[in-house]
Design a protein around this motif. Structure first.
Motif, PDB file in Angstrom:
ATOM      1  N   TYR A 147      -3.341 -84.302 -32.513  1.00 60.87           N
ATOM      2  CA  TYR A 147      -4.536 -84.930 -33.082  1.00 60.87           C
ATOM      3  C   TYR A 147      -4.429 -84.953 -34.609  1.00 60.87           C
ATOM      4  O   TYR A 147      -4.686 -85.973 -35.241  1.00 60.87           O
ATOM      5  N   LEU A 148      -4.039 -83.826 -35.189  1.00 56.06           N
ATOM      6  CA  LEU A 148      -3.865 -83.755 -36.645  1.00 56.06           C
ATOM      7  C   LEU A 148      -2.848 -84.794 -37.104  1.00 56.06           C
ATOM      8  O   LEU A 148      -3.074 -85.510 -38.085  1.00 56.06           O
TER       9      LEU A 148
ATOM     10  N   VAL B 126       2.450 -80.074 -38.381  1.00 54.48           N
ATOM     11  CA  VAL B 126       2.292 -78.658 -38.717  1.00 54.48           C
ATOM     12  C   VAL B 126       3.673 -78.077 -39.003  1.00 54.48           C
ATOM     13  O   VAL B 126       4.617 -78.294 -38.240  1.00 54.48           O
ATOM     14  N   ASP B 127       3.790 -77.348 -40.107  1.00 54.87           N
ATOM     15  CA  ASP B 127       5.055 -76.727 -40.494  1.00 54.87           C
ATOM     16  C   ASP B 127       5.163 -75.274 -40.045  1.00 54.87           C
ATOM     17  O   ASP B 127       6.256 -74.787 -39.782  1.00 54.87           O
TER      18      ASP B 127
ATOM     19  N   ASN C 147      -6.858 -68.514 -34.334  1.00 53.17           N
ATOM     20  CA  ASN C 147      -7.512 -67.294 -33.874  1.00 53.17           C
ATOM     21  C   ASN C 147      -7.711 -67.433 -32.366  1.00 53.17           C
ATOM     22  O   ASN C 147      -8.491 -68.269 -31.907  1.00 53.17           O
ATOM     23  N   ILE C 148      -6.985 -66.618 -31.597  1.00 51.06           N
ATOM     24  CA  ILE C 148      -7.096 -66.668 -30.141  1.00 51.06           C
ATOM     25  C   ILE C 148      -8.196 -65.704 -29.725  1.00 51.06           C
ATOM     26  O   ILE C 148      -8.012 -64.492 -29.739  1.00 51.06           O
ATOM     27  N   GLY C 149      -9.343 -66.260 -29.396  1.00 51.93           N
ATOM     28  CA  GLY C 149     -10.476 -65.456 -28.956  1.00 51.93           C
ATOM     29  C   GLY C 149     -10.457 -65.260 -27.453  1.00 51.93           C
ATOM     30  O   GLY C 149      -9.495 -65.604 -26.770  1.00 51.93           O
ATOM     31  N   HIS C 150     -11.540 -64.713 -26.921  1.00 54.90           N
ATOM     32  CA  HIS C 150     -11.607 -64.453 -25.487  1.00 54.90           C
ATOM     33  C   HIS C 150     -11.706 -65.751 -24.681  1.00 54.90           C
ATOM     34  O   HIS C 150     -10.923 -65.973 -23.773  1.00 54.90           O
ATOM     35  N   SER C 151     -12.660 -66.598 -25.034  1.00 57.43           N
ATOM     36  CA  SER C 151     -12.845 -67.826 -24.260  1.00 57.43           C
ATOM     37  C   SER C 151     -12.674 -69.085 -25.101  1.00 57.43           C
ATOM     38  O   SER C 151     -12.752 -70.186 -24.580  1.00 57.43           O
ATOM     39  N   LEU C 152     -12.428 -68.921 -26.385  1.00 60.97           N
ATOM     40  CA  LEU C 152     -12.289 -70.055 -27.285  1.00 60.97           C
ATOM     41  C   LEU C 152     -11.269 -69.691 -28.363  1.00 60.97           C
ATOM     42  O   LEU C 152     -11.252 -68.567 -28.846  1.00 60.97           O
ATOM     43  N   SER C 153     -10.430 -70.639 -28.714  1.00 62.51           N
ATOM     44  CA  SER C 153      -9.502 -70.444 -29.828  1.00 62.51           C
ATOM     45  C   SER C 153      -9.924 -71.365 -30.953  1.00 62.51           C
ATOM     46  O   SER C 153     -10.347 -72.493 -30.717  1.00 62.51           O
ATOM     47  N   ASN C 154      -9.816 -70.870 -32.181  1.00 64.45           N
ATOM     48  CA  ASN C 154     -10.187 -71.648 -33.357  1.00 64.45           C
ATOM     49  C   ASN C 154      -8.928 -71.948 -34.148  1.00 64.45           C
ATOM     50  O   ASN C 154      -8.064 -71.089 -34.294  1.00 64.45           O
ATOM     51  N   ILE C 155      -8.853 -73.163 -34.669  1.00 63.24           N
ATOM     52  CA  ILE C 155      -7.698 -73.569 -35.465  1.00 63.24           C
ATOM     53  C   ILE C 155      -8.207 -74.115 -36.791  1.00 63.24           C
ATOM     54  O   ILE C 155      -9.069 -74.987 -36.816  1.00 63.24           O
ATOM     55  N   ALA C 156      -7.671 -73.582 -37.881  1.00 60.29           N
ATOM     56  CA  ALA C 156      -7.961 -74.110 -39.213  1.00 60.29           C
ATOM     57  C   ALA C 156      -6.665 -74.695 -39.752  1.00 60.29           C
ATOM     58  O   ALA C 156      -5.635 -74.024 -39.763  1.00 60.29           O
ATOM     59  N   PHE C 157      -6.717 -75.956 -40.151  1.00 59.37           N
ATOM     60  CA  PHE C 157      -5.541 -76.622 -40.707  1.00 59.37           C
ATOM     61  C   PHE C 157      -5.634 -76.634 -42.229  1.00 59.37           C
ATOM     62  O   PHE C 157      -6.649 -77.043 -42.787  1.00 59.37           O
ATOM     63  N   ILE C 158      -4.569 -76.196 -42.874  1.00 58.41           N
ATOM     64  CA  ILE C 158      -4.469 -76.250 -44.321  1.00 58.41           C
ATOM     65  C   ILE C 158      -3.452 -77.332 -44.654  1.00 58.41           C
ATOM     66  O   ILE C 158      -2.306 -77.281 -44.201  1.00 58.41           O
TER      67      ILE C 158
END
Length: 183
Positions: A104-105, A114-115, A23-34
């Protein structure tokens, strides 16, 4: 977690792949790894839309007003090699931040890579952004479809492209699903 929830609701989670939801936000991006069909880890990185827009403004020599008009669609975005190169350059830091998170993952999982990457967030509607990141990451990348299994009236999104709306509103739709009984 909202990223994972909307993905789980709309997709069959692959049991054999490692998926990154970004999720590319305004000042921070969040990454969820499945990983192996389950939410494995969540990370935040400080590379986000604001950095891309600042760099794009510099690359194209735009005033703040010009950039705002470009971002809001008031001025059509030219489909030129110059624009594609500017967007590619502007996404450099974001691509590096994502690459570091993916590394890192890989380190903490003993080599799992990551695939596939699914993008959401307000910035993803900008032309060439996802393509530029896919080129940097050397991975299949696409927009997350938060409405794949939801009936809706396309008129709700007004002039916003339906493809973009499905991704831009992913977090909001995920949060709204929490209060609904799914049949």
């Amino acid at each position: 977690i909202a990223l994972y929830n909307i993905f789980e609701f709309n997709y069959d989670i692959p049991q054999e792949e490692c998926i990154a939801l970004v999720n590319i936000g305004h000042s921070l991006s969040n990454i969820a790894f499945i990983l192996n069909g389950k939410l494995f880890s969540v990370r935040d990185i400080s590379n986000a839309a604001q950095g891309v827009w600042d760099r794009l403004q510099t690359e194209l020599h735009l005033s703040s007003d010009d950039l705002n008009e470009l971002m809001t669609g008031s001025v059509p975005i030219e489909q030129s090699p110059t624009m594609k190169k500017a967007v590619s350059n502007a996404t450099e830091d974001l691509g590096i931040g994502l690459g570091m998170s993916f590394s890192y993952l890989e380190n903490i999982t003993g080599g799992i890579k990551v695939d596939r990457v699914y993008f959401t967030g307000g910035a993803i509607g900008f032309p060439f952004l996802v393509d530029a990141l896919a080129n940097k990451l050397k991975l299949p990348c696409e927009l997350l479809d938060s409405l794949a299994r939801i009936r809706f009236d396309p008129a709700v999104f007004g002039d916003t492209s339906l493809e973009v709306a499905k991704s831009i509103y992913a977090i909001g739709i995920s949060l709204a699903l929490r209060s609904m009984e799914v049949v």
